[in-house]
Each structure stands twice: as C-alpha cells, then as structure tokens.
Scaffold this motif. Structure first.
Motif, short mmCIF file in Angstrom:
data_model
loop_
_atom_site.label_atom_id
_atom_site.label_comp_id
_atom_site.label_asym_id
_atom_site.label_seq_id
_atom_site.Cartn_x
_atom_site.Cartn_y
_atom_site.Cartn_z
N SER A 46 -26.96 -104.93 -3.34
CA SER A 46 -25.70 -104.68 -2.65
C SER A 46 -25.88 -103.47 -1.73
O SER A 46 -26.46 -102.46 -2.13
CB SER A 46 -24.62 -104.40 -3.69
OG SER A 46 -23.39 -104.24 -3.05
N GLY A 47 -25.42 -103.59 -0.50
CA GLY A 47 -25.52 -102.48 0.46
C GLY A 47 -26.85 -102.43 1.19
O GLY A 47 -27.07 -101.51 1.98
N LYS A 50 -27.61 -107.10 4.19
CA LYS A 50 -27.64 -108.56 4.38
C LYS A 50 -26.51 -109.03 5.31
O LYS A 50 -26.74 -109.77 6.26
CB LYS A 50 -27.53 -109.28 3.01
CG LYS A 50 -28.62 -108.89 2.03
CD LYS A 50 -28.51 -109.64 0.71
CE LYS A 50 -27.23 -109.37 -0.05
NZ LYS A 50 -27.09 -107.94 -0.47
N THR A 52 -24.77 -107.26 7.36
CA THR A 52 -24.96 -106.66 8.69
C THR A 52 -25.92 -107.52 9.52
O THR A 52 -25.65 -107.83 10.68
CB THR A 52 -25.52 -105.23 8.54
OG1 THR A 52 -24.60 -104.47 7.74
CG2 THR A 52 -25.72 -104.56 9.88
N HIS A 199 -27.27 -113.26 -4.02
CA HIS A 199 -27.76 -112.48 -5.15
C HIS A 199 -28.31 -113.39 -6.24
O HIS A 199 -28.80 -112.91 -7.25
CB HIS A 199 -26.61 -111.66 -5.76
CG HIS A 199 -26.20 -110.49 -4.92
ND1 HIS A 199 -26.90 -109.31 -4.92
CD2 HIS A 199 -25.17 -110.31 -4.07
CE1 HIS A 199 -26.31 -108.45 -4.10
NE2 HIS A 199 -25.26 -109.04 -3.57
N1 LIG Z 1 -17.94 -101.59 8.94
C1 LIG Z 1 -18.69 -100.71 8.28
N2 LIG Z 1 -18.45 -99.39 8.39
C2 LIG Z 1 -19.23 -98.49 7.77
N3 LIG Z 1 -20.27 -98.80 6.97
C3 LIG Z 1 -20.55 -100.10 6.81
C4 LIG Z 1 -19.77 -101.13 7.44
N4 LIG Z 1 -20.28 -102.32 7.10
C5 LIG Z 1 -21.32 -102.07 6.27
N5 LIG Z 1 -21.48 -100.74 6.11
C6 LIG Z 1 -22.52 -100.09 5.31
O1 LIG Z 1 -23.77 -100.62 5.70
C7 LIG Z 1 -24.61 -100.85 4.58
C8 LIG Z 1 -25.03 -102.29 4.54
O2 LIG Z 1 -23.86 -103.09 4.26
P1 LIG Z 1 -23.90 -104.66 4.14
O3 LIG Z 1 -22.49 -105.11 4.02
O4 LIG Z 1 -24.70 -105.20 5.27
O5 LIG Z 1 -24.69 -104.85 2.77
P2 LIG Z 1 -24.95 -106.18 1.92
O6 LIG Z 1 -26.41 -106.24 1.65
O7 LIG Z 1 -24.32 -107.33 2.59
O8 LIG Z 1 -24.19 -105.86 0.56
P3 LIG Z 1 -23.45 -106.87 -0.48
O9 LIG Z 1 -24.56 -107.53 -1.24
O10 LIG Z 1 -22.64 -105.94 -1.33
O11 LIG Z 1 -22.60 -107.80 0.33
C9 LIG Z 1 -23.84 -100.35 3.36
O12 LIG Z 1 -24.22 -99.03 3.10
C10 LIG Z 1 -22.41 -100.41 3.83
O13 LIG Z 1 -21.63 -99.44 3.15
#
Ligand SMILES: Nc1ncnc2c1ncn2[C@@H]1O[C@H](COP(=O)(O)OP(=O)(O)OP(=O)(O)O)[C@@H](O)[C@H]1O
Ligand SMILES: [Mg+2]
Length: 232
Positions: A46-47, A50, A52, A199
């Motif tokens: 998580s984070g 992905k 993004t 996941h």
């Molecule tokens: N709109 C936003 N504003 C600020 N930070 C963001 C934003 N979107 C994502 N982040 C940050 O960017 C990082 C990557 O986030 P992302 O959502 O891409 O992760 P993820 O791998 O999809 O996580 P998950 O498995 O929880 O969905 C994280 O640290 C998140 O807090």
C-alpha cells in the motif's frame, strides 16, 4: 519491437504530490510499456505507487517529470471514451442510474444514440452474465456484482487497453476470482491488453507479466512459473 504494438509507454515518467518539505514522491522516474494483448499484474505494498502509475497510463493524471505516450492509440485526447478504459479502486457506479444506464453512459457521452448505447450496454452486461441486473440500482446489488458491472462498463466501449485498479480489493476470493475471470475472458474476446493492480497473489499469478512496485520504484519481470502454468 513494432511501435504500433505499444499501447502505452512511460518515458522517465515521475509523479510528485505537493511541494517542498511536504512533497510525496509517489512515482520515481519510470520507463515501462504496455504492448497489445499483454496481461500485466502491478503488485506492491500500500502506498507504493500502483494507482499513481495506472492513472498516468490512463492519461487521467500528468507526470511531473518525463512523459507518457500512447503510440498505437494517439494523443491523450483520443484515449477516452473508447481505446483506454479504467476500472477504479472502490465503488464507481453512479447511484441514481440503473446498471444498464451506468454501462451506457460513457457510450452516450461518446456520441452514440440512446438506443445504440442501450443495446451495447445490454450486450456487455450479458457477456458478464449480468443481464438480470440491468434495471437494478447500484444500491440493490452486491459489491461483487457492482465490480462486474464496472467491468461491463469498461468493456462496452471495446477498449484496446483496460487498466483495473484493485478490481477485487473489496471482495472475497470467490467473488474476486469471478471478477478476474470475467475481466480476462472479456478482454481476450476483445483482444484488449489488461493491467491489473492487486494485493492478491492468486490474481497476480493469473497474469503473465509482473510489475513490482516499492516506494514508487518499478521493477518488471517476465512470466512467473505460476503464471505460465495458468496460461497453458
Ligand atoms: N492526490 C494525492 N495527494 C497527495 N499524495 C498522494 C495522492 N495520491 C497518492 N498520494 C501518495 O502517493 C503515494 C502512492 O500512492 P498510490 O495511491 O499510488 O499507492 P498504491 O500503491 O495505489 O496504494 P494502495 O495499495 O493503498 O492503493 C502514497 O504515499 C500516497 O499517500
Ligand atoms: Mg491504489
């Protein structure tokens, strides 16, 4: 490798949210590409970036560094509605619309007549075994059914690239497997490439290519033995 087979490509694409001391580097400079017909799993904690990355590949967000291109499709304005479909993490159906209207809406926005859109929405729902839900509202169906309706909506426009962000995230294994079955079968029927962030190791194992993300860094790998076994 033929450029025309490349549906989406990141060229040093990076995404930082915020500025200065509070900035978050969600995606480090990344090179990757999605080829026609590929099945790619995006895995990582998580984070790790992905969502993004998927949003950049979908053209829903801009990189803060580098570029994203869609060589076999065209410019960002040509991605939607049509060639690129996104299935979002979490519920995404519009509550006041029936399932059929939800599936038909992007087609209407793309210029189809109401009648054409309804016909294609009905076909897409039927392909996912959801014809019986056509007239129900999202609040009247289960979470797994809602995810499958979102898949039907994504497929109704016959996309060439489907980006699905944890489409099974809120489902148990049985419902999750049903959603992935429906997604892969419909994608193969349409000849579309799929990129699924997940996941769930069982979901990732069904896709031939694995992209791993850690702290915004992407490493890619070829088909795992497990995935190869699945595709046999
Ligand atoms: N709109 C936003 N504003 C600020 N930070 C963001 C934003 N979107 C994502 N982040 C940050 O960017 C990082 C990557 O986030 P992302 O959502 O891409 O992760 P993820 O791998 O999809 O996580 P998950 O498995 O929880 O969905 C994280 O640290 C998140 O807090
Ligand atoms: Mg995410």
């Amino acid at each position: 490798m033929s450029g025309t087979a490349t549906l989406a490509r990141c060229l040093g694409a990076a995404r930082t949210f915020g500025r200065g001391a509070g900035a978050t580097v969600a995606l480090q400079p990344t090179d990757c590409e999605v080829l026609a017909g590929e099945h790619i799993a995006v895995v990582g904690p998580s984070g790790s970036g992905k969502s993004t990355l998927l949003h950049l590949l979908a053209g829903l967000d801009d990189p803060t560094l580098g570029a994203v291109e869609w060589p076999a499709i065209g410019t960002r304005d040509e991605l939607r509605p049509g060639p690129v479909a996104m299935i979002f993490q979490g519920p995404s159906l519009m509550p006041p619309l029936t399932c059929e209207q939800n599936v038909a809406l992007p087609l209407v926005l793309a210029g189809s007549t109401d009648r054409e859109a309804r016909e294609r929405a009905g076909e897409s729902l039927a392909r996912l075994d959801l014809a019986a839900l056509a007239d129900k509202l999202p609040e009247e169906i289960s979470g797994g059914q809602a995810q499958r309706v979102a898949v039907a909506r994504a497929l109704a426009g016959t996309p060439r690239l489907i980006l699905a962000d944890e489409p099974t995230g809120q489902l148990d294994h049985v419902n999750g497997a049903a959603v992935v079955d429906a997604l892969l079968a419909a994608a193969d029927h349409a000849g579309a490439a799929v990129v699924i962030s997940t996941h769930d190791p069982a979901v990732a194992a069904r896709l031939a290519v694995r992209w791993e993300m850690h702290s915004g860094r992407l490493t890619t790998s070829a088909a795992s033995e497990e995935a190869t076994a699945w595709s046999r």
